[in-house]
Scaffold this motif. Structure first.
Motif, PDB file in Angstrom:
ATOM      1  N   PHE A 100       0.873  -1.173   0.000  1.00  0.00           N
ATOM      2  CA  PHE A 100       0.000   0.000   0.000  1.00  0.00           C
ATOM      3  C   PHE A 100       0.908   1.220   0.000  1.00  0.00           C
ATOM      4  O   PHE A 100       1.806   1.325   0.837  1.00  0.00           O
ATOM      5  CB  PHE A 100      -0.884   0.000   1.243  1.00  0.00           C
ATOM      6  N   VAL A 101       0.696   2.123  -0.952  1.00  0.00           N
ATOM      7  CA  VAL A 101       1.506   3.331  -1.083  1.00  0.00           C
ATOM      8  C   VAL A 101       0.635   4.543  -0.786  1.00  0.00           C
ATOM      9  O   VAL A 101      -0.510   4.630  -1.244  1.00  0.00           O
ATOM     10  CB  VAL A 101       2.081   3.455  -2.514  1.00  0.00           C
ATOM     11  N   ALA A 102       1.180   5.472  -0.022  1.00  0.00           N
ATOM     12  CA  ALA A 102       0.507   6.740   0.263  1.00  0.00           C
ATOM     13  C   ALA A 102       1.505   7.873   0.026  1.00  0.00           C
ATOM     14  O   ALA A 102       2.648   7.803   0.480  1.00  0.00           O
ATOM     15  CB  ALA A 102      -0.007   6.767   1.698  1.00  0.00           C
ATOM     16  N   ILE A 103       1.068   8.910  -0.703  1.00  0.00           N
ATOM     17  CA  ILE A 103       1.919  10.054  -1.052  1.00  0.00           C
ATOM     18  C   ILE A 103       1.123  11.331  -0.818  1.00  0.00           C
ATOM     19  O   ILE A 103      -0.078  11.374  -1.103  1.00  0.00           O
ATOM     20  CB  ILE A 103       2.354   9.995  -2.536  1.00  0.00           C
ATOM     21  N   THR A 111      -2.588  11.976   0.581  1.00  0.00           N
ATOM     22  CA  THR A 111      -3.886  11.881  -0.094  1.00  0.00           C
ATOM     23  C   THR A 111      -3.910  10.983  -1.326  1.00  0.00           C
ATOM     24  O   THR A 111      -4.971  10.551  -1.752  1.00  0.00           O
ATOM     25  CB  THR A 111      -4.361  13.285  -0.517  1.00  0.00           C
ATOM     26  N   GLN A 112      -2.769  10.718  -1.921  1.00  0.00           N
ATOM     27  CA  GLN A 112      -2.741   9.827  -3.079  1.00  0.00           C
ATOM     28  C   GLN A 112      -2.377   8.435  -2.579  1.00  0.00           C
ATOM     29  O   GLN A 112      -1.278   8.222  -2.052  1.00  0.00           O
ATOM     30  CB  GLN A 112      -1.739  10.310  -4.118  1.00  0.00           C
ATOM     31  N   GLU A 113      -3.306   7.489  -2.738  1.00  0.00           N
ATOM     32  CA  GLU A 113      -3.117   6.152  -2.188  1.00  0.00           C
ATOM     33  C   GLU A 113      -3.372   5.101  -3.260  1.00  0.00           C
ATOM     34  O   GLU A 113      -4.198   5.301  -4.150  1.00  0.00           O
ATOM     35  CB  GLU A 113      -4.089   5.913  -1.025  1.00  0.00           C
ATOM     36  N   ALA A 114      -2.677   3.974  -3.141  1.00  0.00           N
ATOM     37  CA  ALA A 114      -2.890   2.881  -4.092  1.00  0.00           C
ATOM     38  C   ALA A 114      -2.371   1.575  -3.515  1.00  0.00           C
ATOM     39  O   ALA A 114      -1.356   1.560  -2.811  1.00  0.00           O
ATOM     40  CB  ALA A 114      -2.184   3.174  -5.407  1.00  0.00           C
ATOM     41  N   ASN A 115      -3.072   0.491  -3.816  1.00  0.00           N
ATOM     42  CA  ASN A 115      -2.540  -0.838  -3.566  1.00  0.00           C
ATOM     43  C   ASN A 115      -1.625  -1.166  -4.739  1.00  0.00           C
ATOM     44  O   ASN A 115      -1.939  -0.849  -5.887  1.00  0.00           O
ATOM     45  CB  ASN A 115      -3.659  -1.866  -3.463  1.00  0.00           C
ATOM     46  N   VAL A 116      -0.488  -1.783  -4.450  1.00  0.00           N
ATOM     47  CA  VAL A 116       0.500  -2.073  -5.489  1.00  0.00           C
ATOM     48  C   VAL A 116       0.916  -3.544  -5.416  1.00  0.00           C
ATOM     49  O   VAL A 116       0.954  -4.130  -4.337  1.00  0.00           O
ATOM     50  CB  VAL A 116       1.734  -1.155  -5.375  1.00  0.00           C
ATOM     51  N   GLU A 118       3.258  -6.722  -8.028  1.00  0.00           N
ATOM     52  CA  GLU A 118       4.346  -6.942  -8.966  1.00  0.00           C
ATOM     53  C   GLU A 118       4.157  -6.158 -10.268  1.00  0.00           C
ATOM     54  O   GLU A 118       3.088  -6.171 -10.869  1.00  0.00           O
ATOM     55  CB  GLU A 118       4.443  -8.428  -9.286  1.00  0.00           C
ATOM     56  N   GLY A 119       5.225  -5.443 -10.646  1.00  0.00           N
ATOM     57  CA  GLY A 119       5.220  -4.704 -11.905  1.00  0.00           C
ATOM     58  C   GLY A 119       4.733  -3.270 -11.810  1.00  0.00           C
ATOM     59  O   GLY A 119       4.832  -2.521 -12.778  1.00  0.00           O
ATOM     60  N   ILE A 120       4.231  -2.879 -10.657  1.00  0.00           N
ATOM     61  CA  ILE A 120       3.738  -1.504 -10.494  1.00  0.00           C
ATOM     62  C   ILE A 120       4.902  -0.590 -10.111  1.00  0.00           C
ATOM     63  O   ILE A 120       5.691  -0.895  -9.223  1.00  0.00           O
ATOM     64  CB  ILE A 120       2.639  -1.427  -9.410  1.00  0.00           C
ATOM     65  N   ALA A 121       4.966   0.544 -10.801  1.00  0.00           N
ATOM     66  CA  ALA A 121       6.000   1.547 -10.517  1.00  0.00           C
ATOM     67  C   ALA A 121       5.366   2.734  -9.810  1.00  0.00           C
ATOM     68  O   ALA A 121       4.230   3.109 -10.095  1.00  0.00           O
ATOM     69  CB  ALA A 121       6.671   1.999 -11.811  1.00  0.00           C
ATOM     70  N   VAL A 122       6.112   3.321  -8.906  1.00  0.00           N
ATOM     71  CA  VAL A 122       5.676   4.500  -8.159  1.00  0.00           C
ATOM     72  C   VAL A 122       6.759   5.563  -8.335  1.00  0.00           C
ATOM     73  O   VAL A 122       7.936   5.290  -8.114  1.00  0.00           O
ATOM     74  CB  VAL A 122       5.500   4.176  -6.656  1.00  0.00           C
ATOM     75  N   ILE A 123       6.347   6.750  -8.722  1.00  0.00           N
ATOM     76  CA  ILE A 123       7.293   7.859  -8.880  1.00  0.00           C
ATOM     77  C   ILE A 123       6.954   8.915  -7.842  1.00  0.00           C
ATOM     78  O   ILE A 123       5.818   9.394  -7.772  1.00  0.00           O
ATOM     79  CB  ILE A 123       7.233   8.430 -10.306  1.00  0.00           C
ATOM     80  N   ASN A 131       4.933   6.829   2.068  1.00  0.00           N
ATOM     81  CA  ASN A 131       5.138   5.630   2.865  1.00  0.00           C
ATOM     82  C   ASN A 131       4.702   4.438   2.027  1.00  0.00           C
ATOM     83  O   ASN A 131       3.790   4.550   1.204  1.00  0.00           O
ATOM     84  CB  ASN A 131       4.345   5.682   4.167  1.00  0.00           C
ATOM     85  N   ILE A 132       5.363   3.321   2.236  1.00  0.00           N
ATOM     86  CA  ILE A 132       5.007   2.064   1.589  1.00  0.00           C
ATOM     87  C   ILE A 132       4.878   1.027   2.692  1.00  0.00           C
ATOM     88  O   ILE A 132       5.771   0.889   3.532  1.00  0.00           O
ATOM     89  CB  ILE A 132       6.070   1.623   0.566  1.00  0.00           C
ATOM     90  N   THR A 133       3.759   0.300   2.682  1.00  0.00           N
ATOM     91  CA  THR A 133       3.478  -0.702   3.706  1.00  0.00           C
ATOM     92  C   THR A 133       3.236  -2.050   3.043  1.00  0.00           C
ATOM     93  O   THR A 133       2.540  -2.129   2.025  1.00  0.00           O
ATOM     94  CB  THR A 133       2.217  -0.303   4.511  1.00  0.00           C
ATOM     95  N   ASN A 134       3.782  -3.100   3.625  1.00  0.00           N
ATOM     96  CA  ASN A 134       3.517  -4.455   3.155  1.00  0.00           C
ATOM     97  C   ASN A 134       2.169  -4.895   3.716  1.00  0.00           C
ATOM     98  O   ASN A 134       2.024  -5.047   4.926  1.00  0.00           O
ATOM     99  CB  ASN A 134       4.620  -5.410   3.604  1.00  0.00           C
ATOM    100  N   ILE A 135       1.185  -5.103   2.846  1.00  0.00           N
ATOM    101  CA  ILE A 135      -0.143  -5.548   3.287  1.00  0.00           C
ATOM    102  C   ILE A 135      -0.407  -7.006   2.908  1.00  0.00           C
ATOM    103  O   ILE A 135      -1.514  -7.508   3.096  1.00  0.00           O
ATOM    104  CB  ILE A 135      -1.257  -4.638   2.720  1.00  0.00           C
TER     105      ILE A 135
END
Length: 164
Positions: A100-103, A111-116, A118-123, A131-135
């Motif tokens: 789970f990524v939050a920016i 405010t910008q959140e996404a489940n991520v 394999e293969g997903i890139a975050v810039i 923050n990045i959390t292992n869910i």
């Protein structure tokens, strides 16, 4: 795979040797291989394999004048911790696991959140909190590029506690 070379054939031969030696070493010693920092020399690597085989929180293995490459592994439920790099852009690629990524603009306004997966890139642009959390149920494996470098040359942090 890590190898300095000017030749593709040399690199592929080294890769084949590395795969077999790595398999044998891991089988015999049952432990992860630590990558050293090879920057700023030219470098060829199977980055996804390196990230997938990494069991350390952070292993910086290439530092140049303008960017830095690291592999990371987050344990189940672990996060990197909310952070912001004022002068560093960051690229993150998920190699294995679920996260789970939050920016956002501030530590308490991600405010910008996404489940991520394999293969997903975050810039992450410089100055943005993130923050990045292992869910998931397995370690979250990723590699990240910092531009310019964020960590001291050769940084290896086996656990999150070592990074704080």
């Amino acid at each position: 795979m890590y190898y300095k070379s000017n030749s593709y054939d040399d690199a592929m031969n080294a890769y084949t040797y590395w795969v077999y030696s790595r398999m044998l070493k891991d089988k015999i010693l049952n432990q992860a291989t630590i990558l050293q920092d090879y920057g700023p020399d030219p470098f060829i690597i199977d980055i996804e394999e390196a990230a997938d085989n990494n069991n350390y929180f952070r292993d910086v293995f290439w530092t140049g004048n303008h960017l830095q490459l690291a592999v990371m592994s987050l344990n189940v439920g672990e996060d990197i911790g909310a952070e912001m790099h004022p002068n560093v852009d960051q690229f993150v690629n998920i190699v294995d696991g679920e996260g789970f990524v939050a920016i956002g603009d501030s530590e308490d306004n991600l405010t910008q959140e996404a489940n991520v997966t394999e293969g997903i890139a975050v810039i992450i642009p410089a100055g943005k909190w993130h923050n990045i959390t292992n869910i998931g149920n397995t370690p979250l494996k990723l590699y990240t590029i910092y531009a310019p470098p964020e960590h001291p040359f050769g940084t290896v942090q086996k656990t999150k506690n070592e990074s704080e």
